[in-house]
Enzyme design. Sequence first.
Site, PDB file in Angstrom:
ATOM      1  N   HIS A   1      10.425   9.277 -11.398  1.00  0.00           N
ATOM      2  CA  HIS A   1       9.791   8.095 -11.968  1.00  0.00           C
ATOM      3  C   HIS A   1      10.892   7.070 -12.271  1.00  0.00           C
ATOM      4  O   HIS A   1      12.025   7.433 -12.567  1.00  0.00           O
ATOM      5  CB  HIS A   1       9.063   8.496 -13.260  1.00  0.00           C
ATOM      6  CG  HIS A   1       8.166   7.442 -13.831  1.00  0.00           C
ATOM      7  ND1 HIS A   1       8.645   6.334 -14.493  1.00  0.00           N
ATOM      8  CD2 HIS A   1       6.816   7.338 -13.865  1.00  0.00           C
ATOM      9  CE1 HIS A   1       7.635   5.599 -14.898  1.00  0.00           C
ATOM     10  NE2 HIS A   1       6.507   6.176 -14.535  1.00  0.00           N
TER      11      HIS A   1
ATOM     12  N   ASP B   1      12.445  15.523 -18.016  1.00  0.00           N
ATOM     13  CA  ASP B   1      11.299  14.645 -18.219  1.00  0.00           C
ATOM     14  C   ASP B   1      10.049  15.512 -18.112  1.00  0.00           C
ATOM     15  O   ASP B   1       9.654  15.911 -17.015  1.00  0.00           O
ATOM     16  CB  ASP B   1      11.309  13.545 -17.161  1.00  0.00           C
ATOM     17  CG  ASP B   1      10.027  12.719 -17.130  1.00  0.00           C
ATOM     18  OD1 ASP B   1       9.129  12.961 -17.956  1.00  0.00           O
ATOM     19  OD2 ASP B   1       9.926  11.825 -16.257  1.00  0.00           O
TER      20      ASP B   1
ATOM     21  N   GLN C   1       4.690  15.010 -17.554  1.00  0.00           N
ATOM     22  CA  GLN C   1       3.529  15.502 -16.819  1.00  0.00           C
ATOM     23  C   GLN C   1       3.330  17.008 -16.940  1.00  0.00           C
ATOM     24  O   GLN C   1       2.470  17.563 -16.256  1.00  0.00           O
ATOM     25  CB  GLN C   1       3.644  15.109 -15.337  1.00  0.00           C
ATOM     26  CG  GLN C   1       3.715  13.628 -15.080  1.00  0.00           C
ATOM     27  CD  GLN C   1       2.450  12.890 -15.508  1.00  0.00           C
ATOM     28  OE1 GLN C   1       1.426  13.488 -15.794  1.00  0.00           O
ATOM     29  NE2 GLN C   1       2.531  11.565 -15.546  1.00  0.00           N
TER      30      GLN C   1
ATOM     31  N   LYS D   1      -0.065  10.895 -23.147  1.00  0.00           N
ATOM     32  CA  LYS D   1      -0.392  11.777 -22.026  1.00  0.00           C
ATOM     33  C   LYS D   1      -0.839  13.170 -22.488  1.00  0.00           C
ATOM     34  O   LYS D   1      -1.237  13.990 -21.661  1.00  0.00           O
ATOM     35  CB  LYS D   1       0.808  11.899 -21.077  1.00  0.00           C
ATOM     36  CG  LYS D   1       1.184  10.588 -20.391  1.00  0.00           C
ATOM     37  CD  LYS D   1       2.356  10.786 -19.437  1.00  0.00           C
ATOM     38  CE  LYS D   1       2.880   9.458 -18.908  1.00  0.00           C
ATOM     39  NZ  LYS D   1       1.966   8.806 -17.958  1.00  0.00           N
TER      40      LYS D   1
ATOM     41  N   CYS E   1       5.096   3.739  -9.867  1.00  0.00           N
ATOM     42  CA  CYS E   1       6.402   3.553 -10.521  1.00  0.00           C
ATOM     43  C   CYS E   1       7.429   4.519  -9.934  1.00  0.00           C
ATOM     44  O   CYS E   1       8.236   5.116 -10.656  1.00  0.00           O
ATOM     45  CB  CYS E   1       6.297   3.743 -12.037  1.00  0.00           C
ATOM     46  SG  CYS E   1       5.164   2.604 -12.841  1.00  0.00           S
TER      47      CYS E   1
END
Length: 404
Positions: A116, A193, A196, A219, A362
């Site tokens: 990302h 990261d 997700q 999220k 993105c």
Amino acid sequence: MVFVSREEFPALGEMTYLDTAATAQKPKHVIEEMMQIYLGQYASVHRSSYPLASAVTDRFELSRRRIAELFSVSPKEIVFTSGTTQALNGLAHSLCPPLKSDRKGRFRILLSPIEHHANLLPWQRVAERGGYELIFFPLLPSGEVDLEVFATLLDERVCLVSLHHVSHVTGGVMPLEQMLPLVRACGAISVVDAAQSVGHQSIYFSSLGCDFCCFSGHKVYGPTGVGVCWGRLDLLNKLNPWLLGGHMVDEVSLEKATYEQSPARFEAGTPPFVQAIGMGLALDWIFSLGMEKIQNHEEVLIKRLIEGLSKDPRVKLVGEPRRRSSIVSLKFQDRSGVVIHPFDVAHLLGLENIFVRSGNLCAQTAMKFFGINCCLRVSLGIYSTDEEIDRFIESLSIILDRLS
């Protein structure tokens, strides 16, 4: 197949919402609890001693302690941020001070080519301004990592490795259990990261094996404007703060200042305390549902989706990872080979009250890696059902007929 009642999510209504990777819908009790704070229990935290301010501060810190408990870490290691983007920018700023011109020692930052933008641009900035060298480990055509090649790039020149846990493009799950020990063995710092993956599978920061990990509240069925940056306490307390201002200082003179220890060290200014309370409530709720059950629910649905799409030769997957979370990205062409634009497909699906993401997500470098300019992404959540999957597949087929 229904995992949680749709009535828990007042904004869902009759929509088929397949865009959870962009932002998750919010459960009613989280919205109502935050409203109660704004309507009658609102005061700033960590500043005043009157009863209301003390009560709100207690709730704010209780949320930090509860989040730490859920992820099996110390509350001192839970830093509240505005989200994953701020966390990654802050870490890049603090972990990578400008190098001396001779570049002795560790000067390389290692990334994947499909991150990302939030996990690429901050490292580009510190490389440009600080004298670091960005290098990228190659991926297989499926979008998966080649572990043998990855291992060869880890040497005494690498200072930091930053990785996504789950790709927001392919849904592929990085084999962190194999990669992070290699990073640690070479002496580099690791950043993950987890935007997700938190909310979709069981994660315990203390056993993940990384040095830093971050995610966003919106999220994980919580509010916008808040997130978490977790880091090993010994490392956090050595880092220079990435934001300066009130609350995070120890002593201040006209010439210099000293700073508090973590987490206050990184929480300058009035924090997003109502949002942090809401995020804590949302995380507590989904953990009570059972993260393994949530993961199993979404895996069943994503398998149903892929099997249904495989019957239509006009639909191609973007990346084919063997380990996949709750995300699938698609590209299209008609039976004569003419490309059908994902924007058109997404727009027409929207008219059918089916909401998906289209664009470059993105992640322009990921699009280039897969040889496309954009795609259509389907992403699931705990409120997704098999009926919605079937409706999407049926509507998609009709729309592709119209656009062919």
